[in-house]
Design a protein around this motif. Structure first.
Motif, PDB file in Angstrom:
ATOM      1  N   CYS A 183       0.823  -1.211   0.000  1.00 34.02           N
ATOM      2  CA  CYS A 183       0.000   0.000   0.000  1.00 34.02           C
ATOM      3  C   CYS A 183       0.859   1.265   0.000  1.00 34.02           C
ATOM      4  O   CYS A 183       1.955   1.275   0.559  1.00 34.02           O
ATOM      5  CB  CYS A 183      -0.907   0.027   1.228  1.00 34.02           C
ATOM      6  N   THR A 184       0.318   2.319  -0.563  1.00 36.88           N
ATOM      7  CA  THR A 184       0.922   3.637  -0.427  1.00 36.88           C
ATOM      8  C   THR A 184       0.546   4.203   0.939  1.00 36.88           C
ATOM      9  O   THR A 184      -0.343   3.676   1.632  1.00 36.88           O
ATOM     10  CB  THR A 184       0.414   4.583  -1.521  1.00 36.88           C
ATOM     11  N   ALA A 185       1.203   5.290   1.317  1.00 39.37           N
ATOM     12  CA  ALA A 185       0.846   5.956   2.577  1.00 39.37           C
ATOM     13  C   ALA A 185      -0.626   6.370   2.555  1.00 39.37           C
ATOM     14  O   ALA A 185      -1.348   6.194   3.540  1.00 39.37           O
ATOM     15  CB  ALA A 185       1.747   7.168   2.791  1.00 39.37           C
ATOM     16  N   GLU A 186      -1.070   6.893   1.422  1.00 37.95           N
ATOM     17  CA  GLU A 186      -2.466   7.345   1.307  1.00 37.95           C
ATOM     18  C   GLU A 186      -3.433   6.184   1.472  1.00 37.95           C
ATOM     19  O   GLU A 186      -4.491   6.320   2.108  1.00 37.95           O
ATOM     20  CB  GLU A 186      -2.682   8.034  -0.042  1.00 37.95           C
ATOM     21  N   ALA A 187      -3.090   5.023   0.904  1.00 41.77           N
ATOM     22  CA  ALA A 187      -3.970   3.856   1.015  1.00 41.77           C
ATOM     23  C   ALA A 187      -4.052   3.356   2.449  1.00 41.77           C
ATOM     24  O   ALA A 187      -5.119   2.936   2.919  1.00 41.77           O
ATOM     25  CB  ALA A 187      -3.485   2.749   0.083  1.00 41.77           C
ATOM     26  N   ILE A 189      -3.710   5.207   5.127  1.00 48.44           N
ATOM     27  CA  ILE A 189      -4.522   6.184   5.859  1.00 48.44           C
ATOM     28  C   ILE A 189      -6.005   5.938   5.589  1.00 48.44           C
ATOM     29  O   ILE A 189      -6.834   5.977   6.504  1.00 48.44           O
ATOM     30  CB  ILE A 189      -4.119   7.619   5.464  1.00 48.44           C
ATOM     31  N   MET A 190      -6.343   5.653   4.344  1.00 44.76           N
ATOM     32  CA  MET A 190      -7.743   5.372   4.014  1.00 44.76           C
ATOM     33  C   MET A 190      -8.236   4.115   4.711  1.00 44.76           C
ATOM     34  O   MET A 190      -9.383   4.045   5.166  1.00 44.76           O
ATOM     35  CB  MET A 190      -7.905   5.218   2.501  1.00 44.76           C
ATOM     36  N   ALA A 194      -5.886   8.218   9.882  1.00 44.43           N
ATOM     37  CA  ALA A 194      -4.704   9.055  10.063  1.00 44.43           C
ATOM     38  C   ALA A 194      -4.000   8.826  11.399  1.00 44.43           C
ATOM     39  O   ALA A 194      -2.765   8.818  11.452  1.00 44.43           O
ATOM     40  CB  ALA A 194      -5.078  10.527   9.897  1.00 44.43           C
ATOM     41  N   PHE A 197      -1.762   5.769  11.090  1.00 45.98           N
ATOM     42  CA  PHE A 197      -0.584   5.987  10.252  1.00 45.98           C
ATOM     43  C   PHE A 197       0.426   6.884  10.949  1.00 45.98           C
ATOM     44  O   PHE A 197       1.638   6.685  10.828  1.00 45.98           O
ATOM     45  CB  PHE A 197      -0.990   6.588   8.908  1.00 45.98           C
ATOM     46  N   SER A 198      -0.053   7.857  11.712  1.00 51.60           N
ATOM     47  CA  SER A 198       0.855   8.734  12.444  1.00 51.60           C
ATOM     48  C   SER A 198       1.684   7.941  13.450  1.00 51.60           C
ATOM     49  O   SER A 198       2.904   8.132  13.555  1.00 51.60           O
ATOM     50  CB  SER A 198       0.055   9.826  13.165  1.00 51.60           C
ATOM     51  N   GLN A 201       4.203   5.664  11.515  1.00 56.17           N
ATOM     52  CA  GLN A 201       5.312   6.425  10.945  1.00 56.17           C
ATOM     53  C   GLN A 201       6.274   6.898  12.027  1.00 56.17           C
ATOM     54  O   GLN A 201       7.481   7.026  11.788  1.00 56.17           O
ATOM     55  CB  GLN A 201       4.763   7.611  10.156  1.00 56.17           C
ATOM     56  N   GLU A 208      10.369   3.539   1.265  1.00 54.80           N
ATOM     57  CA  GLU A 208       9.574   3.231   0.079  1.00 54.80           C
ATOM     58  C   GLU A 208      10.479   2.824  -1.070  1.00 54.80           C
ATOM     59  O   GLU A 208      11.440   3.515  -1.402  1.00 54.80           O
ATOM     60  CB  GLU A 208       8.724   4.437  -0.321  1.00 54.80           C
TER      61      GLU A 208
END
Length: 222
Positions: A183-187, A189-190, A194, A197-198, A201, A208
């Protein structure tokens, strides 16, 4: 004061003892030969700097290896697992060590959530599984975000809540946690939100792999 673990009669840390620890952790046979010396720079240097003390009250103390399939994320995480255990047991494995309770756990997120869901009628078993995962010195999660494909529904929400609770518990207690993900970071988070993910991270260094990267195991090959 509790009695300290004795290393006097313990086997010195060697390839066979580390292999035993990795096998007990759940590392798949195909990844047991992973070696950090075979990882390309600068990734190799980054992995070598990840703390190994348990629990080290420093962050980040794990990694998130993100990228598409086939770029060597799982191999790199297995190499990190071996490296951290070699550092932790540099003076040998304590003679009181119980191989059934490995300090490290390696699980596919899909298999982990499936196992947890199978215990739905036995909440005490679910809680025992959660405590073991939350308290392990090292946790390695393969394919974060791959546990349930369909969004919506009670089972999806429960699986997401389980992973979120696990990461939150390990974050709160500075437990070393590493993951691979397609997954990407955006995926992420979805999927998890958030706040999740915070924490992830903050506790685990985000690395990546650029799209189109070759397998990092193939160092020195065209």
């Amino acid at each position: 004061m509790p009695e300290e673990l004795s290393f006097d009669t313990a086997p010195r840390c060697n390839a066979s003892s580390i292999r035993m620890l990795l096998e007990n952790a759940g590392v798949m046979p195909a990844e047991l030969a992973a070696d950090i010396s075979q990882i390309e720079e600068p990734l190799r240097n980054t992995l070598e700097q990840i703390p190994f003390q348990a629990p080290p009250k420093v962050r980040p103390n794990g990694v998130v290896l993100a990228g598409t399939t086939g770029v060597g994320k799982t191999y790199a995480m297995a190499a990190l697992a071996k490296h951290q255990l070699l550092k932790k047991y540099a003076y040998g494995i304590p003679n009181q060590f119980d191989p059934a309770n490995s300090p490290a756990i390696w699980r596919s997120v899909l298999d982990l959530v499936t196992e947890w869901r199978s215990m739905a009628l036995h909440p005490a078993d679910q809680e025992r599984l959660f405590r073991r995962l939350a308290q392990a010195d090292f946790l390695f999660l393969d394919d974060l975000g791959g546990e349930i494909k369909e969004r919506g529904g009670r089972e999806y929400d429960r699986g997401i809540a389980f992973i979120d609770r696990l990461i939150r518990a390990r974050y709160d207690h500075y437990r070393s946690t590493s993951c691979t993900t397609n997954c990407t970071a955006e995926a992420l988070i979805m999927r998890y939100g958030a706040p999740f993910f915070s924490r992830l991270q903050h506790m685990s260094m985000w690395i990546e792999f650029p799209r189109g990267s070759r397998d990092r195991r193939l160092r020195g090959k065209p």
